[in-house]
Motif scaffolding. Sequence first.
Motif, PDB file in Angstrom:
ATOM      1  N   GLY A  22       3.840   0.272  -3.398  1.00 52.63           N
ATOM      2  CA  GLY A  22       3.471  -0.361  -4.656  1.00 52.63           C
ATOM      3  C   GLY A  22       3.599   0.542  -5.867  1.00 52.63           C
ATOM      4  N   ALA A  51       0.830  -1.205   0.000  1.00 55.49           N
ATOM      5  CA  ALA A  51       0.000   0.000   0.000  1.00 55.49           C
ATOM      6  C   ALA A  51       0.863   1.253   0.000  1.00 55.49           C
ATOM      7  CB  ALA A  51      -0.936  -0.007   1.207  1.00 55.49           C
ATOM      8  N   ALA A  54      -2.186 -10.044   0.727  1.00 54.61           N
ATOM      9  CA  ALA A  54      -1.286  -9.187  -0.052  1.00 54.61           C
ATOM     10  C   ALA A  54      -0.855  -9.813  -1.368  1.00 54.61           C
ATOM     11  CB  ALA A  54      -0.047  -8.863   0.783  1.00 54.61           C
ATOM     12  N   ALA A  84      -2.285  -8.379  -4.684  1.00 58.34           N
ATOM     13  CA  ALA A  84      -1.724  -7.046  -4.936  1.00 58.34           C
ATOM     14  C   ALA A  84      -0.315  -7.142  -5.503  1.00 58.34           C
ATOM     15  CB  ALA A  84      -1.716  -6.234  -3.646  1.00 58.34           C
ATOM     16  N   ALA A 115      -0.701  -7.939  -9.062  1.00 61.33           N
ATOM     17  CA  ALA A 115      -1.225  -6.793  -9.807  1.00 61.33           C
ATOM     18  C   ALA A 115      -0.129  -5.789 -10.150  1.00 61.33           C
ATOM     19  CB  ALA A 115      -2.337  -6.119  -9.011  1.00 61.33           C
TER      20      ALA A 115
END
Length: 275
Positions: free
Chosen positions: A134, A131, A161, A164, A167
Amino acid sequence: MNPLVFQGADASRPATALSVNLNKVALLRNQRNLTIPGVVRAAELVLDAGAHGITVHPRPDERHIRASDVRELSVFLQGRPGVEYNIEGNPFHNLMDLLRELAAAGAPCDQATFVPDAVGQSTSDHGWDLAADGARLAPLIAECHALGVRVSLFMDPDPDAMAAARALGADRVELYTEAFARSHLGHRGEGEAHAALVSRYAASAEAALHAGLGVNAGHDLNRDNLADFIAAVPGVQEVSIGHALIADALELGLAQAVHGYLRCIAAGLAAKARA
């Protein structure tokens, strides 16, 4: 041997590769103005003994692995087809420049493991906060891909996590295993608290696999706990082990230490197959 080679008849179960971290070899060498012990020579010995890869973590202060070691290992490993070269480090410090240099020389490493360590930190002690970081990591991951380098993110065992991480473009995650090692030592691999922690690692690996990530692991894995970790955590493609293996080598020799860790991996895979 490539970490993606499968063992046995069950092609859905990947083998687990052993990558030997040579930082402590370089640390010992750096205590004197000498060239012994040699980092490249150590790489040769562990690979001849059956290790599948070499890991280095060149920090900005060069207190162990130096930029020159990274270059010399790159040249040496060109003559070792199929051996994985994994370079760890913080991509916001010196790592990216080294990766760019190797790629420009036509010899990129196979994998870059992004680790969120501070400049003066003695060793890695936590995974990425995606967060917070990233947005800065994503373009560097993309650049690594353009350089021909796979990216693994050093992560705490947090199932939430993993999607993410994928991603952002990561190819793998390396599960930070110090908590497992400490719990295994304290609970002798037993007890409810230890079982809950192991379940969290397993769930994190499962979430990573579900997201399309490969799973690596490392930090404080040793001959006492490695087989149990491999047996309990699905899909581990690679373990990176340095401190414990080099410490064992003081007693056993490098080749016998590598053989010991390979036996632990085999025992863990066999236990997983029986489960």
